[in-house]
Design an enzyme around this catalytic site. Sequence first.
Site, PDB file in Angstrom:
ATOM      1  N   LYS A 165     -22.831  -2.704  29.944  1.00 25.62           N
ATOM      2  CA  LYS A 165     -21.951  -3.077  31.062  1.00 25.62           C
ATOM      3  C   LYS A 165     -20.542  -3.386  30.545  1.00 25.62           C
ATOM      4  CE  LYS A 165     -25.805  -4.716  33.818  1.00 25.62           C
ATOM      5  NZ  LYS A 165     -26.627  -5.844  34.297  1.00 25.62           N
ATOM      6  N   ASP A 204     -23.258  -8.027  41.997  1.00 25.88           N
ATOM      7  CA  ASP A 204     -24.665  -7.612  41.969  1.00 25.88           C
ATOM      8  C   ASP A 204     -25.274  -7.615  43.368  1.00 25.88           C
ATOM      9  OD1 ASP A 204     -25.563  -6.789  39.499  1.00 25.88           O
ATOM     10  OD2 ASP A 204     -25.962  -8.818  38.763  1.00 25.88           O
ATOM     11  N   GLN A 248     -26.537 -12.150  34.011  1.00 28.66           N
ATOM     12  CA  GLN A 248     -27.620 -11.260  33.606  1.00 28.66           C
ATOM     13  C   GLN A 248     -28.972 -11.938  33.803  1.00 28.66           C
ATOM     14  OE1 GLN A 248     -27.275  -7.991  32.686  1.00 28.66           O
ATOM     15  NE2 GLN A 248     -29.504  -7.890  32.699  1.00 28.66           N
TER      16      GLN A 248
END
Length: 312
Positions: free
Chosen positions: A54, A124, A98
């Site tokens: 990422k 997200d 994460q």
Amino acid sequence: MSARLLDGVALARRLQQDLGPRVAAFTTRHGRPPGLGIVLVGDDPASQVYVRNKVRTGQEVGFRVDLERLPATATLDEVLAVVARLNASDAHDGILVQSPLPASMGHDAEQRVFDAITVQKDVDGFSPASVGLLSQNRAAIAAGTPSGVIELLLAEGIEMAGRHAVVVGRSDIVGKPMALLLLHRNATVTICHSRTRDLPAICRQADILVAAVGRPGLVTADWVKPGATVVDVGINRVTDPEVAAALFPEGHPRLAVFRDKGSVLVGDVHPNVADVAGALTPVPGGVGPLTIAMLMRNTLTAALVRAGEPVA
Ligand code: NDP
């Protein structure tokens, strides 16, 4: 029949290439690049690989990417403090924590962290506010993996309106948002899960079958209507020789990979589905690469929305 393979790698590359000039134009207009803050807690090896990808992809498209690392011993309050700082930061348009957080933080830690991310920066799409907007079809940003599936279906000209889509899996990060996104594209959607009765019969009704379960090769050829589009979201590392042998016939190149490396990555869809399906996403190289590409697009979208600019 041999299914047409839907190439997620090529689409992810195209999406990333399209972003480059748009990110550069944003940077020129605002005197700063869109900013992404990534929070990584602990040393989970898979998470470290995902985060590295990422960071690298974000930098390639021209973002400012800041990686905030906390040790596995960090407290929930310390993670929440980092999120609060990123929420307040003018330089950061997107925040990503994460998953998974270390188990020692408690079973509801992840939800509390997602709850704390301001909706405008929730790239997200996991916060309750983001999920609410998605449910009302008003979301500028939705979870990366299911959004990537929609992009792939669009890019491949696969009609969704009026078709029966069956989603196997009802997680908050894949199954549920997948079902909503298909619904918003006017598919007739059935959601299945571990308590569904006669799963194969329901799957056989699908024009579009999405497997997001986490069981290697669960969906076999006899579950699939001939010509259906099958999307395999699952990513499973198989290390058991018996499981590998049940998935791949003797002489199959993937079995050779397994014997060489001692493990092989497979999806939730059995390779024999390729004989029945009309179109199929491979694993690896199908849905996986699109997740990061959509995260990047979501970050630019967040930056544009925060700046009061049109997203298109
Ligand atoms: P979860 O474990 O959170 O959810 C799995 C879902 O599958 C649950 O809803 C569960 O039902 C259902 N399920 C489990 N066993 C069965 C069964 N035998 N029959 C029917 N349904 C079943 O997983 P995720 O949604 O997070 O991930 C699913 C898969 O997708 C995993 O392989 C994961 O690695 C992969 N993934 C891939 C991504 C990518 O970038 N391509 C990103 C995210 C995930 P119930 O709710 O009843 O327990």
